[in-house]
Write a protein that holds these residues in place. Structure first.
Motif, PDB file in Angstrom:
ATOM      1  N   ALA A 168     104.435  43.231  30.123  1.00 59.92           N
ATOM      2  CA  ALA A 168     103.752  43.480  31.365  1.00 59.92           C
ATOM      3  C   ALA A 168     103.329  45.227  31.235  1.00 59.92           C
ATOM      4  CB  ALA A 168     104.496  43.424  32.849  1.00 59.92           C
ATOM      5  N   VAL A 169     102.160  45.459  31.612  1.00 63.03           N
ATOM      6  CA  VAL A 169     101.592  46.937  31.464  1.00 63.03           C
ATOM      7  C   VAL A 169     101.212  47.474  32.826  1.00 63.03           C
ATOM      8  CG1 VAL A 169      99.892  48.238  30.313  1.00 63.03           C
ATOM      9  CG2 VAL A 169     100.733  46.459  28.939  1.00 63.03           C
ATOM     10  N   MET A 170     101.538  48.836  32.970  1.00 60.83           N
ATOM     11  CA  MET A 170     101.170  49.589  34.179  1.00 60.83           C
ATOM     12  C   MET A 170     100.362  50.685  33.448  1.00 60.83           C
ATOM     13  SD  MET A 170     103.027  51.561  37.229  1.00 60.83           S
ATOM     14  CE  MET A 170     103.117  50.255  38.199  1.00 60.83           C
ATOM     15  N   SER A 171      99.085  50.918  34.008  1.00 59.74           N
ATOM     16  CA  SER A 171      98.214  51.651  33.245  1.00 59.74           C
ATOM     17  C   SER A 171      97.710  52.881  34.347  1.00 59.74           C
ATOM     18  CB  SER A 171      97.175  51.285  32.605  1.00 59.74           C
ATOM     19  OG  SER A 171      96.099  52.246  32.157  1.00 59.74           O
ATOM     20  N   PHE A 172      97.975  54.244  34.092  1.00 55.98           N
ATOM     21  CA  PHE A 172      97.512  55.159  34.913  1.00 55.98           C
ATOM     22  C   PHE A 172      96.247  55.696  34.326  1.00 55.98           C
ATOM     23  CE2 PHE A 172     101.868  55.115  35.998  1.00 55.98           C
ATOM     24  CZ  PHE A 172     102.165  55.428  37.551  1.00 55.98           C
ATOM     25  N   ALA A 173      95.682  55.321  33.243  1.00 54.46           N
ATOM     26  CA  ALA A 173      94.562  55.647  32.708  1.00 54.46           C
ATOM     27  C   ALA A 173      93.336  55.079  33.397  1.00 54.46           C
ATOM     28  CB  ALA A 173      94.355  55.096  31.236  1.00 54.46           C
ATOM     29  N   PRO A 174      92.132  55.965  33.749  1.00 53.24           N
ATOM     30  CA  PRO A 174      90.977  55.515  34.628  1.00 53.24           C
ATOM     31  C   PRO A 174      90.145  54.690  33.833  1.00 53.24           C
ATOM     32  CG  PRO A 174      90.798  57.584  33.962  1.00 53.24           C
ATOM     33  CD  PRO A 174      92.172  57.455  33.347  1.00 53.24           C
ATOM     34  N   CYS A 175      90.501  53.277  33.358  1.00 53.95           N
ATOM     35  CA  CYS A 175      89.653  52.532  32.614  1.00 53.95           C
ATOM     36  C   CYS A 175      90.270  51.203  32.754  1.00 53.95           C
ATOM     37  CB  CYS A 175      89.506  53.056  31.227  1.00 53.95           C
ATOM     38  SG  CYS A 175      90.841  52.981  29.922  1.00 53.95           S
ATOM     39  N   ARG A 176      89.560  49.967  32.172  1.00 50.17           N
ATOM     40  CA  ARG A 176      89.822  48.737  31.999  1.00 50.17           C
ATOM     41  C   ARG A 176      90.352  48.376  31.019  1.00 50.17           C
ATOM     42  NH1 ARG A 176      90.779  47.141  36.913  1.00 50.17           N
ATOM     43  NH2 ARG A 176      90.611  44.818  36.530  1.00 50.17           N
ATOM     44  N   LEU A 177      91.612  47.659  30.914  1.00 50.70           N
ATOM     45  CA  LEU A 177      91.990  47.212  29.445  1.00 50.70           C
ATOM     46  C   LEU A 177      92.019  45.737  29.253  1.00 50.70           C
ATOM     47  CD1 LEU A 177      95.319  49.417  30.035  1.00 50.70           C
ATOM     48  CD2 LEU A 177      93.366  49.980  28.493  1.00 50.70           C
ATOM     49  N   THR A 178      92.087  45.640  27.843  1.00 46.26           N
ATOM     50  CA  THR A 178      91.915  44.207  27.398  1.00 46.26           C
ATOM     51  C   THR A 178      93.171  43.904  27.127  1.00 46.26           C
ATOM     52  OG1 THR A 178      89.613  44.199  27.003  1.00 46.26           O
ATOM     53  CG2 THR A 178      90.915  42.491  25.881  1.00 46.26           C
ATOM     54  N   ALA A 179      93.746  42.810  27.334  1.00 44.49           N
ATOM     55  CA  ALA A 179      95.364  42.605  26.985  1.00 44.49           C
ATOM     56  C   ALA A 179      95.373  40.981  26.733  1.00 44.49           C
ATOM     57  CB  ALA A 179      96.339  42.734  27.885  1.00 44.49           C
ATOM     58  N   PRO A 180      96.130  40.501  25.717  1.00 43.67           N
ATOM     59  CA  PRO A 180      96.368  38.925  25.557  1.00 43.67           C
ATOM     60  C   PRO A 180      96.774  38.366  26.679  1.00 43.67           C
ATOM     61  CG  PRO A 180      97.438  40.480  23.836  1.00 43.67           C
ATOM     62  CD  PRO A 180      97.216  41.419  24.934  1.00 43.67           C
ATOM     63  N   GLU A 181      96.531  37.073  26.466  1.00 43.61           N
ATOM     64  CA  GLU A 181      96.781  36.053  27.570  1.00 43.61           C
ATOM     65  C   GLU A 181      98.309  36.049  27.841  1.00 43.61           C
ATOM     66  OE1 GLU A 181      96.424  31.346  28.876  1.00 43.61           O
ATOM     67  OE2 GLU A 181      95.297  32.216  27.157  1.00 43.61           O
ATOM     68  N   GLY A 182      98.865  36.191  29.039  1.00 42.68           N
ATOM     69  CA  GLY A 182     100.294  36.244  29.144  1.00 42.68           C
ATOM     70  C   GLY A 182     100.804  37.591  29.509  1.00 42.68           C
ATOM     71  N   VAL A 183     100.054  38.479  29.202  1.00 43.80           N
ATOM     72  CA  VAL A 183     100.487  40.032  29.476  1.00 43.80           C
ATOM     73  C   VAL A 183      99.845  40.552  30.580  1.00 43.80           C
ATOM     74  CG1 VAL A 183     100.478  42.262  28.619  1.00 43.80           C
ATOM     75  CG2 VAL A 183     100.813  40.436  26.965  1.00 43.80           C
TER      76      VAL A 183
END
Length: 203
Positions: A168-183
């Motif tokens: 699991a990822v929490m992002s404070f960066a102002p952009c969309r992210l790509t993560a593998p399925e299941g994350v």
């Protein structure tokens, strides 16, 4: 009961309920939703809804057994691996690293990582070189990664976290992210939250 089955608002109230239960005299065996609502300043319907969704309904005219309620609420918070790391040790990253309130929700921020490691003593918890991220996460069974870097570096950091076994990822960066399925990825934008709050101010 899984944490994913509980609303975010209800989950946020669990530590409040637990602190109230811990404050009761040791010989208190039962407590009602009415008493909890009155003491905490919550609506009685809301308390019944929260506790009913998490621990089931209390007994008529009796309420909840205090020991069972504490076990139920505490168990929900502690039911998942809450070990986390932060990538980005700037002002935001260090503030998150030193914040003690995460433990109320079963979270344990173990360390922060950065390409530039500041001098020792700037934080109570370790700030480590980024190239040691994968080994640290695997060795300590870390499941959550917090991204506190600028937008241009966020995707690379997300990739490193996912390669390190993060779930699991929490992002404070102002952009969309790509993560593998299941994350799972969650975005936090404090500026947007403040703007939303400002919009609610009555003129």
């Amino acid at each position: 009961m899984k944490t994913t089955d509980v609303s975010r608002a209800a989950l946020g109230r669990i530590p409040v309920y637990l602190r109230f239960l811990e404050s009761l005299p040791q010989d208190t065996e039962t407590v009602s939703a009415t008493v909890i609502a009155k003491e905490l300043g919550f609506g009685e319907v809301q308390v019944r809804k929260d506790l009913g969704a998490i621990c089931g309904s209390g007994k008529p005219r009796i309420g909840y057994t205090v020991s069972d309620l504490k076990k139920c609420l505490g168990g929900l918070i502690d039911s998942r691996n809450g070990k986390a790391v932060i990538v980005g040790a700037g002002k935001l990253g260090r503030a998150l690293l030193d914040y003690g309130g995460f433990s109320d929700y079963g979270l344990d921020i173990l360390a922060a990582f950065d390409t530039e490691v500041p001098p020792n003593g700037e934080s109570e918890k370790p700030i480590l070189p980024l190239d040691g991220l994968a080994d640290f996460c695997k060795k300590n069974n870390v499941s959550i990664g917090v991204i506190a870097v600028p937008a241009e570096a966020a995707q690379e950091v997300c990739d490193k976290l996912c390669q390190s076994g993060i779930k699991a990822v929490m992002s404070f960066a102002p952009c969309r992210l790509t993560a593998p399925e299941g994350v799972a990825v969650q975005y936090e934008n404090m500026a947007l939250s403040l703007a939303h709050l400002k919009a609610q101010i009555k003129q």
